[in-house]
Design a protein around this motif. Structure first.
Motif, PDB file in Angstrom:
ATOM      1  N   ALA A 140       0.826  -1.204   0.000  1.00 28.70           N
ATOM      2  CA  ALA A 140       0.000   0.000   0.000  1.00 28.70           C
ATOM      3  C   ALA A 140       0.864   1.260   0.000  1.00 28.70           C
ATOM      4  O   ALA A 140       0.592   2.222  -0.736  1.00 28.70           O
ATOM      5  N   ARG A 141       1.913   1.274   0.815  1.00 31.96           N
ATOM      6  CA  ARG A 141       2.789   2.457   0.849  1.00 31.96           C
ATOM      7  C   ARG A 141       3.485   2.668  -0.495  1.00 31.96           C
ATOM      8  O   ARG A 141       3.650   3.801  -0.942  1.00 31.96           O
ATOM      9  N   ASN A 142       3.894   1.589  -1.127  1.00 31.81           N
ATOM     10  CA  ASN A 142       4.534   1.720  -2.436  1.00 31.81           C
ATOM     11  C   ASN A 142       3.573   2.289  -3.475  1.00 31.81           C
ATOM     12  O   ASN A 142       3.965   3.086  -4.336  1.00 31.81           O
ATOM     13  N   ALA A 143       2.309   1.880  -3.403  1.00 27.41           N
ATOM     14  CA  ALA A 143       1.313   2.393  -4.349  1.00 27.41           C
ATOM     15  C   ALA A 143       1.118   3.889  -4.160  1.00 27.41           C
ATOM     16  O   ALA A 143       0.947   4.634  -5.139  1.00 27.41           O
ATOM     17  N   GLY A 144       1.135   4.342  -2.904  1.00 30.61           N
ATOM     18  CA  GLY A 144       1.031   5.771  -2.649  1.00 30.61           C
ATOM     19  C   GLY A 144       2.275   6.514  -3.077  1.00 30.61           C
ATOM     20  O   GLY A 144       2.211   7.596  -3.669  1.00 30.61           O
ATOM     21  N   LEU A 145       3.425   5.920  -2.790  1.00 33.70           N
ATOM     22  CA  LEU A 145       4.703   6.531  -3.154  1.00 33.70           C
ATOM     23  C   LEU A 145       4.801   6.741  -4.666  1.00 33.70           C
ATOM     24  O   LEU A 145       5.354   7.749  -5.132  1.00 33.70           O
ATOM     25  N   ALA A 146       4.254   5.818  -5.432  1.00 33.80           N
ATOM     26  CA  ALA A 146       4.316   5.911  -6.894  1.00 33.80           C
ATOM     27  C   ALA A 146       3.584   7.142  -7.417  1.00 33.80           C
ATOM     28  O   ALA A 146       3.875   7.613  -8.525  1.00 33.80           O
ATOM     29  N   ARG A 147       2.648   7.669  -6.625  1.00 29.96           N
ATOM     30  CA  ARG A 147       1.900   8.864  -7.030  1.00 29.96           C
ATOM     31  C   ARG A 147       2.584  10.164  -6.590  1.00 29.96           C
ATOM     32  O   ARG A 147       2.191  11.243  -7.036  1.00 29.96           O
ATOM     33  N   CYS A 148       3.565  10.072  -5.730  1.00 29.31           N
ATOM     34  CA  CYS A 148       4.172  11.264  -5.144  1.00 29.31           C
ATOM     35  C   CYS A 148       5.176  11.912  -6.094  1.00 29.31           C
ATOM     36  O   CYS A 148       5.873  11.230  -6.848  1.00 29.31           O
ATOM     37  N   THR A 149       5.245  13.238  -5.998  1.00 28.85           N
ATOM     38  CA  THR A 149       6.215  13.997  -6.790  1.00 28.85           C
ATOM     39  C   THR A 149       7.028  14.961  -5.926  1.00 28.85           C
ATOM     40  O   THR A 149       8.013  15.515  -6.399  1.00 28.85           O
ATOM     41  N   ALA A 150       6.628  15.167  -4.681  1.00 29.49           N
ATOM     42  CA  ALA A 150       7.298  16.121  -3.804  1.00 29.49           C
ATOM     43  C   ALA A 150       8.633  15.572  -3.319  1.00 29.49           C
ATOM     44  O   ALA A 150       8.905  14.367  -3.405  1.00 29.49           O
ATOM     45  N   GLU A 151       9.442  16.462  -2.767  1.00 25.30           N
ATOM     46  CA  GLU A 151      10.757  16.053  -2.263  1.00 25.30           C
ATOM     47  C   GLU A 151      10.645  15.155  -1.046  1.00 25.30           C
ATOM     48  O   GLU A 151      11.456  14.249  -0.843  1.00 25.30           O
ATOM     49  N   PHE A 152       9.612  15.411  -0.224  1.00 19.55           N
ATOM     50  CA  PHE A 152       9.436  14.660   1.016  1.00 19.55           C
ATOM     51  C   PHE A 152       8.061  14.000   1.048  1.00 19.55           C
ATOM     52  O   PHE A 152       7.083  14.548   0.529  1.00 19.55           O
ATOM     53  N   VAL A 153       8.011  12.834   1.688  1.00 16.05           N
ATOM     54  CA  VAL A 153       6.757  12.096   1.834  1.00 16.05           C
ATOM     55  C   VAL A 153       6.536  11.774   3.306  1.00 16.05           C
ATOM     56  O   VAL A 153       7.424  11.209   3.958  1.00 16.05           O
ATOM     57  N   GLN A 154       5.369  12.142   3.817  1.00 10.59           N
ATOM     58  CA  GLN A 154       4.992  11.778   5.180  1.00 10.59           C
ATOM     59  C   GLN A 154       4.087  10.556   5.108  1.00 10.59           C
ATOM     60  O   GLN A 154       2.976  10.617   4.575  1.00 10.59           O
ATOM     61  N   PHE A 155       4.572   9.434   5.625  1.00 14.92           N
ATOM     62  CA  PHE A 155       3.756   8.229   5.689  1.00 14.92           C
ATOM     63  C   PHE A 155       2.981   8.222   7.010  1.00 14.92           C
ATOM     64  O   PHE A 155       3.551   8.503   8.075  1.00 14.92           O
ATOM     65  N   VAL A 156       1.705   7.900   6.924  1.00 16.88           N
ATOM     66  CA  VAL A 156       0.852   7.851   8.108  1.00 16.88           C
ATOM     67  C   VAL A 156      -0.076   6.651   7.994  1.00 16.88           C
ATOM     68  O   VAL A 156      -0.708   6.444   6.944  1.00 16.88           O
ATOM     69  N   ASP A 157      -0.173   5.866   9.049  1.00 18.40           N
ATOM     70  CA  ASP A 157      -1.158   4.800   9.084  1.00 18.40           C
ATOM     71  C   ASP A 157      -2.534   5.407   9.337  1.00 18.40           C
ATOM     72  O   ASP A 157      -2.663   6.414  10.048  1.00 18.40           O
ATOM     73  N   GLY A 158      -3.560   4.814   8.764  1.00 17.58           N
ATOM     74  CA  GLY A 158      -4.896   5.376   8.838  1.00 17.58           C
ATOM     75  C   GLY A 158      -5.519   5.406  10.213  1.00 17.58           C
ATOM     76  O   GLY A 158      -6.586   6.013  10.401  1.00 17.58           O
ATOM     77  N   ASP A 159      -4.891   4.760  11.195  1.00 19.56           N
ATOM     78  CA  ASP A 159      -5.396   4.814  12.567  1.00 19.56           C
ATOM     79  C   ASP A 159      -4.572   5.774  13.422  1.00 19.56           C
ATOM     80  O   ASP A 159      -4.561   5.663  14.650  1.00 19.56           O
ATOM     81  N   CYS A 160      -3.880   6.722  12.764  1.00 23.71           N
ATOM     82  CA  CYS A 160      -3.020   7.674  13.473  1.00 23.71           C
ATOM     83  C   CYS A 160      -3.413   9.109  13.152  1.00 23.71           C
ATOM     84  O   CYS A 160      -3.921   9.403  12.066  1.00 23.71           O
ATOM     85  N   ILE A 161      -3.153  10.005  14.082  1.00 27.43           N
ATOM     86  CA  ILE A 161      -3.423  11.434  13.925  1.00 27.43           C
ATOM     87  C   ILE A 161      -2.100  12.178  14.015  1.00 27.43           C
ATOM     88  O   ILE A 161      -1.390  12.078  15.024  1.00 27.43           O
ATOM     89  N   LEU A 162      -1.770  12.929  12.968  1.00 35.80           N
ATOM     90  CA  LEU A 162      -0.516  13.672  12.927  1.00 35.80           C
ATOM     91  C   LEU A 162      -0.589  14.875  13.868  1.00 35.80           C
ATOM     92  O   LEU A 162      -1.571  15.617  13.877  1.00 35.80           O
ATOM     93  N   ALA A 163       0.462  15.070  14.650  1.00 37.58           N
ATOM     94  CA  ALA A 163       0.498  16.166  15.615  1.00 37.58           C
ATOM     95  C   ALA A 163       0.738  17.494  14.916  1.00 37.58           C
ATOM     96  O   ALA A 163       1.534  17.568  13.969  1.00 37.58           O
ATOM     97  N   PRO A 164       0.092  18.575  15.391  1.00 38.00           N
ATOM     98  CA  PRO A 164       0.356  19.906  14.829  1.00 38.00           C
ATOM     99  C   PRO A 164       1.830  20.274  15.019  1.00 38.00           C
ATOM    100  O   PRO A 164       2.405  20.043  16.078  1.00 38.00           O
ATOM    101  N   GLY A 165       2.423  20.829  13.986  1.00 33.82           N
ATOM    102  CA  GLY A 165       3.811  21.261  14.072  1.00 33.82           C
ATOM    103  C   GLY A 165       4.826  20.191  13.772  1.00 33.82           C
ATOM    104  O   GLY A 165       6.036  20.478  13.674  1.00 33.82           O
ATOM    105  N   TRP A 166       4.384  18.935  13.610  1.00 33.81           N
ATOM    106  CA  TRP A 166       5.348  17.859  13.354  1.00 33.81           C
ATOM    107  C   TRP A 166       6.092  18.055  12.036  1.00 33.81           C
ATOM    108  O   TRP A 166       7.314  17.903  11.961  1.00 33.81           O
TER     109      TRP A 166
END
Length: 314
Positions: free
Chosen positions: A68-94
């Motif tokens: 699944a992560r590889n499938a998402g990565l294949a769509r990315c074009t930015a310099e950086f990629v933030q991977f997040v599992d769907g049961d997680c909430i990213l902290a503000p400012g991270w």
């Protein structure tokens, strides 16, 4: 300005957890790509409503988080990629904190932070997860499923190994380190994870999955200098398989040898006195039986030349 970061979120039947995950990413990343592994609870429709781009994995092939992560990565074009599992909430400012660390050290390929369990007080199993997430700060050997990664070295290494049913992040980090890249654990809040474990069976399956990963990781990368998960595999097999079998067989020959089983409460006492955390000590020892079962499952699949099936605890 929107940071040069795209997010890849993976999930399957996460429901309200996924909606909270996607909402937390708003304004922190330039683009969100949600990769769905056969959800039947409306997760795909919810992701589209939240403005995410949807990637649906082909159900004809086995699902893995790595795939699944590889499938998402294949769509990315930015310099950086933030991977997040769907049961997680990213902290503000991270994102800002992680990017600052990345830019201060161009040799870094991965930056991760503190993943916390959302409700550690809800069950002993949730609290055990929270303890597991509390990894040492500084240069690290590996990260978990949530991490900010530099896309170029990730792509150069071929991304995650899609055949792995567990332990794909340490496997990737091992390859990145071998190529000269660094992994860093930042002293900053990164994500809140919702394990939602309230039954012994859930925790047992999760521990069994860890044992499977230990065995496969050691089989792949156990030789020097990596020695990947060799110690973890050895502990699981000794405490969870070799000792119990030896005690049972010895007892059949001479019944007083059953007293050797006292080594288990002795180990709990040793770990409890050292850590001051008796529930953790108890489950640490008990978990070796589940881990040994997972390792055996890997060896049986390898013997039959079959690919391992996912071990899910939710």
């Amino acid at each position: 300005m929107t940071p040069p970061v795209e997010a890849v979120v993976i999930g399957r039947n996460e429901g309200a957890r996924l909606i909270a995950c996607l909402a937390a990413l708003e304004g922190q990343v330039a683009r969100v790509i949600y990769v769905d592994s056969g959800s039947t609870d409306g997760s795909r429709e919810a992701a589209l409503r939240e403005g995410a781009e949807l990637v649906q994995l082909d159900t004809a092939q086995p699902f893995t988080a790595a795939r699944a992560r590889n499938a998402g990565l294949a769509r990315c074009t930015a310099e950086f990629v933030q991977f997040v599992d769907g049961d997680c909430i990213l902290a503000p400012g991270w994102i800002d904190a992680a990017l600052a660390q990345m830019r201060s050290d161009p040799a870094l390929a991965v930056v991760c932070g503190r993943r916390r369990e959302l409700r550690p007080e809800a069950s002993v199993y949730n609290r055990l997860c929270d303890i597991e997430w509390n990894t040492p700060v500084g240069p690290a050997r590996a990260c978990g499923g949530d991490a900010l990664m530099r896309r170029a070295p990730l792509a150069a290494e071929g991304g995650f190994d899609a055949t792995l049913i567990a332990g794909e992040e340490p496997d990737l980090c091992l390859r990145l380190r071998a190529a000269g890249w660094g992994i860093y654990r930042l002293d900053a809040e990164m994500t809140q994870h919702d394990a939602d474990m309230h039954r012994l069976g859930q925790w047992w399956r999760r521990a069994r999955r860890a044992g499977y990963a230990f065995a496969e990781g050691a089989a792949r990368h156990g030789s020097p200098p990596a020695r990947h998960w060799v110690t973890e595999r050895r502990r699981a097999l000794i405490w969870g398989l070799v000792l119990p079998v030896a005690i049972f067989m010895g007892t059949l020959i001479w019944p007083p040898l059953a007293l050797v089983a006292l080594v288990y409460p002795a180990q709990v006492m040793r770990l409890g006195l050292r850590s001051g955390d008796w529930p953790w000590a108890f489950f640490n020892v008990l978990g070796k039986f589940a881990e040994a079962g997972g390792a055996l499952r890997y060896y049986m699949a390898r013997l039959r030349r079959r690919r391992g099936a996912l071990i899910e605890y939710k």
